[in-house]
Each structure stands twice: as structure tokens, then as C-alpha cells.
Scaffold this motif. Structure first.
Motif, short mmCIF file in Angstrom:
data_model
loop_
_atom_site.label_atom_id
_atom_site.label_comp_id
_atom_site.label_asym_id
_atom_site.label_seq_id
_atom_site.Cartn_x
_atom_site.Cartn_y
_atom_site.Cartn_z
N UNK A 318 0.89 -0.98 0.04
CA UNK A 318 0.09 -0.47 -0.07
C UNK A 318 0.80 1.38 -0.55
N UNK A 319 0.92 2.28 -0.84
CA UNK A 319 1.37 3.63 -0.71
C UNK A 319 0.47 4.64 -1.43
N UNK A 320 0.77 6.20 -0.59
CA UNK A 320 0.42 7.30 -0.97
C UNK A 320 0.63 8.17 -1.14
N UNK A 321 0.75 8.90 -2.37
CA UNK A 321 0.89 10.03 -2.77
C UNK A 321 -0.49 11.54 -3.19
N UNK A 322 0.87 12.30 -4.08
CA UNK A 322 -0.77 13.40 -4.15
C UNK A 322 -0.03 14.03 -5.83
N UNK A 323 1.16 13.48 -6.00
CA UNK A 323 1.47 13.99 -7.33
C UNK A 323 0.61 13.37 -8.30
N UNK A 324 -0.11 11.83 -7.99
CA UNK A 324 -0.64 11.51 -9.40
C UNK A 324 -2.06 11.03 -9.18
N UNK A 325 -2.47 12.00 -8.24
CA UNK A 325 -4.29 12.22 -7.60
C UNK A 325 -4.27 12.38 -9.16
N UNK A 326 -5.82 12.41 -9.55
CA UNK A 326 -7.12 12.87 -10.44
C UNK A 326 -7.12 13.80 -10.76
N UNK A 327 -7.33 14.38 -8.99
CA UNK A 327 -8.73 15.64 -8.21
C UNK A 327 -7.77 16.08 -7.83
N UNK A 328 -6.75 16.03 -7.63
CA UNK A 328 -5.66 16.60 -6.81
C UNK A 328 -5.92 16.58 -5.30
N UNK A 329 -6.58 15.40 -4.35
CA UNK A 329 -6.27 14.97 -3.28
C UNK A 329 -5.06 14.01 -3.69
N UNK A 330 -5.77 12.83 -2.78
CA UNK A 330 -4.55 11.74 -2.34
C UNK A 330 -4.68 10.90 -3.32
#
Length: 431
Positions: A318-330
Motif C-alpha cells: 500500500x502506498x499514498x501520494x499526491x502527485x498522481x491524484x486525478x482530482x488534486x487530492x490523494x
């Protein structure tokens, strides 16, 4: 005057002068030795005073800096009595003072470690005992709700009881996460199910399930032993995405099939995360750090910790990022290795009855009903029933008065997820 007397008179002063000179040299040398001894004594006294002052400052440094630094490091999981702080005066390195201070640090470290272990064990046992006592009540509640829904098919009853069933699912999800954090098994054994059904099962356990947009079905099945952990993990990530975004925004789920497996991506339209919060969230979901109940924040947040424990225990990533969010979120990504996938079950051949053409005209043959994984009433709402029970006759909606567009589809999708959560059975792959 004889010559001998003259020589004696001449030599006597010389002898007296020589004796006086020797005495002067002796006394001069003795005075120098005394001055050197006095200087050495003065230096020793000065060194002793400096050493005493250094020891006093070192004791203050131990109490005011090194011990608090050790305690702070232990509270943040990095305590080491041999590397927390250095001597204030390196001249004392290797001395009895240095060894005594190091002994104090080691004793404090040992005492605090034992106290932390006892506290963590007590907290873990208390949480586990509470979970074990409350979780069966939750299952009984959900079982009673299922029987109530199966007993009748009144739409009003379904409308009133369905939210209670949904709340019970959320309660059980939270209890499962608490149990997972204490080392318990998630608690349910399932058959192989389609990946889309696993996602729907996670959706059915969160509050804002209508906001979640599911992707088209894929011919991918999850092996039975990984179904419940994956459902629970996805439910926590979906709940986190829904709670941290506006109620009018969507939460989108998509599949990305790769060489090593399949990735489930969850995109929300929230405000994103600060670098510090993102770093902490990534640390939690990585599954590489043990969860300490005594170190949880106030109020305690268990969701991402549970994701990390499930990922580390079963092999998800599992991973989290904000660079590749489609809606500007997470964006949250769960990678399911191919070893956790199962082959699709063999489809049973469909047996159709062949009637002679002369027996009945083709125009009189009734139209074949549309295939549906659950019985649907007149208004498009699902009809709940017990497993193995005979389905009551359901009248089809008349062609002249079709139901409104998308009537009951949201509740039908929710019921599909809850049905999968309550009665896990193998399902045919959807196209």
C-alpha cells in the motif's frame, strides 16, 4: 714571616670564598627545587579544581540534557544509551566519571524499556479482550438484521432496516481493525471471489458508499484466504478518502493490471496532505513499523495502522501520494501480487429445453428474463432472503410502466456488497 705562613695567609681567603660559593650554589639549587615543587602543587591543585568543576558540569549535563534526550528518543522509537548525547568535556572520556554516567543511562534505558513493554502488553491485552467480547455481539446483531430482512419483503421495512445493517457493518469493520492491530485474525474465511466483488465488499462497509465510483468488471479473482484482508484494507482506504474530501465529490476506484499482479487505485478530491502528514501516513501503511498502542496520537487513528498491519502480514503493498491524484487530492494504491489471484471458476454449461416448433408458435414463447445476481422487486430494489430458501414469486414490472431511470441502482449496488459480505459464495465472472 716565613714563606709557609705567607702561603697559608694567601690560601685561606680562597678557601673561604670557595666554601661560600658552594653553599650559595646549594642553597640556590634547593630554592629552585622548592619553587618547582610549589609550582607543581599549584598546578595539581588547579587541575583538581578544574576536574571537579568539569565533573560537576558533566553531572548537570547528564541530568539536564542526556537523560531527557534518552527519554525523548525512546518515546519516538530511537532510544540508544550508547549514542544519546556525548560528554560535555571529552577530557573525562574513559574515566570513572564517564563509566558511571554511562551506567546510569543504561539503567534508565532498561527500566523505561521494561515499563514500556509492560504498558504496551497491558494495553494490547485490554484492547484484544474488549474486541473479543464485543465482536460476537456485532455478528449476532448483523445476523438478526439479516433474518429480519429475509423474513419479509416489505419495502418500508427494507428502507428502515437497511441503514441499521449498514451501521452494523461499519461497527464490525472497526472491531476487526482493532483485532488485527492486536494480532487477531480478521475472522472470516471466504471462497474465491471476483476482484470487483472484493472492492464492492469494502464499499459496503463505509458510510459514504454512494460516492464511490467502481470500475468495469475484470476477469480477475482473488484467492479465498486473501479476500477478507483485502476487503478490510480497501474499506479503510476508501473510508479515509471519503472522510477527507467534500461530500459532493466522487471517490474513484480503478484497476491497473501489471506484469506482477493488479493495482487498485483510489482517487479522492480532498485537500491533499502536507509533507509531514504524507510522510507519517506512508510510514503507517508501509507495514514496516510495529504499532504501539501506548504511542498512538490523541484521538487515536487506527485505520492507516490497520492497513499497514494487513499489508505486512499478507503481502500486499500500500502506498499514498499526491502527485498522481486525478482530482488534486490523494491517491492510494494497493498492489495485489499475482500469487494472490485465483483462476476464474469453470462455468457450468447451460441446459436449455428444446421444444418442437409445431408444439407452440414462436411468438407465444415468453421472453427470457434478464440475468441478475439477486432477485429484484418491481421498483428495482433487491429482495433479501436466506441462503437456500426458495425465492418468493416476484412480479415483473409491466412493460407499459417501466421504473424510472436508475431506480434503485445505488441501493442495489450497496446490497450486492453487503450480500457478498454476509454470505460469501463463489460467483460467476461478470463481463
Amino acid at each position: 714571616m716565613t714563606p709557609l705562613l705567607q702561603e697559608a695567609l694567601i690560601l685561606a681567603p680562597c678557601a673561604l670564598a670557595a666554601a661560600g660559593g658552594g653553599s650559595a650554589v646549594y642553597f640556590a639549587r634547593s630554592a629552585a627545587r622548592h619553587r618547582q615543587a610549589a609550582g607543581a602543587a599549584t598546578r595539581r591543585a588547579t587541575d583538581a579544581a578544574q576536574r571537579a568543576a568539569a565533573q560537576e558540569e558533566e553531572a548537570q549535563h547528564l541530568a539536564g540534557s542526556r537523560l531527557p534526550g534518552l527519554i525523548y528518543a525512546m518515546q519516538h522509537g530511537a532510544g540508544d544509551p550508547t549514542a544519546v548525547g556525548a560528554l560535555l568535556h571529552q577530557v573525562l572520556a574513559g574515566t570513572d566519571t564517564d563509566r558511571a554516567h554511562q551506567t546510569v543511562l543504561e539503567q534508565v534505558f532498561t527500566a523505561l524499556s521494561e515499563a514500556a513493554t509492560r504498558s504496551e502488553g497491558a494495553a494490547r491485552v485490554a484492547v484484544q479482550a474488549t474486541t473479543r467480547s464485543v465482536q460476537p455481539l456485532g455478528y449476532e446483531l448483523q445476523s438478526a438484521i439479516t433474518k429480519l430482512l429475509s423474513a419479509g419483503h416489505d419495502h418500508k421495512t427494507l428502507e428502515l432496516v437497511q441503514p441499521i445493517d449498514h451501521t452494523a457493518s461499519q461497527l464490525l469493520r472497526r472491531l476487526q481493525i482493532l483485532g488485527v492491530l492486536t494480532g487477531m485474525w480478521p475472522g472470516r474465511q471466504r471462497d474465491d471471489v471476483p476482484l470487483l466483488d472484493a472492492v464492492r465488499g469494502g464499499i459496503s462497509r463505509i458510510r459514504d458508499f454512494p460516492r464511490v465510483q467502481v470500475p468495469p468488471a475484470r476477469p480477475l479473482y482473488v484467492a479465498g484466504r486473501y479476500v477478507e484482508p483485502l476487503v478490510l484494507l480497501l474499506a479503510e482506504l476508501l473510508d479515509n478518502a471519503a472522510r477527507h474530501s467534500a461530500p459532493t465529490t466522487p471517490v474513484e476506484v480503478s484497476f491497473v493490471e501489471t506484469h506482477n499482479g493488479v493495482s487498485v487505485e483510489i482517487h479522492d478530491a480532498g485537500p491533499g496532505m502536507t509533507p509531514e502528514a504524507l510522510h507519517e501516513a506512508r510510514r503507517r501503511v508501509s507495514g514496516q513499523y510495529p504499532v504501539q498502542f501506548t504511542e498512538l496520537s490523541n484521538p487515536a487513528a487506527f485505520g492507516l495502522h490497520g492497513v499497514g498491519v494487513l499489508a505486512g502480514r499478507y503481502g500486499f503493498r500500500a502506498s499514498l501520494d499526491i502527485e498522481h491524484s486525478r482530482y488534486g487530492g490523494t491517491r492510494a494504491v494497493v498492489q495485489v501480487p499475482r500469487t494472490m489471484l485465483a483462476p476464474p471458476p469453470a462455468q457450468e454449461p447451460q441446459h436449455t429445453a428444446h421444444r418442437p416448433a409445431a408444439t407452440e408458435p414462436a411468438s407465444a414463447a415468453p421472453a427470457a428474463p434478464r440475468h441478475s445476481p439477486y432477485p429484484v422487486a418491481d421498483d428495482g430494489l433487491p429482495v433479501r432472503r436466506r441462503r437456500g430458501a426458495v425465492a418468493p414469486p416476484v412480479q415483473a414490472a409491466p412493460d407499459s410502466e417501466p421504473p424510472p431511470p436508475r431506480a434503485g441502482q445505488g441501493l442495489a449496488a450497496f446490497a450486492s456488497g453487503t450480500r457478498s459480505a454476509h454470505h460469501p459464495t463463489p460467483q460467476e465472472p461478470t463481463s
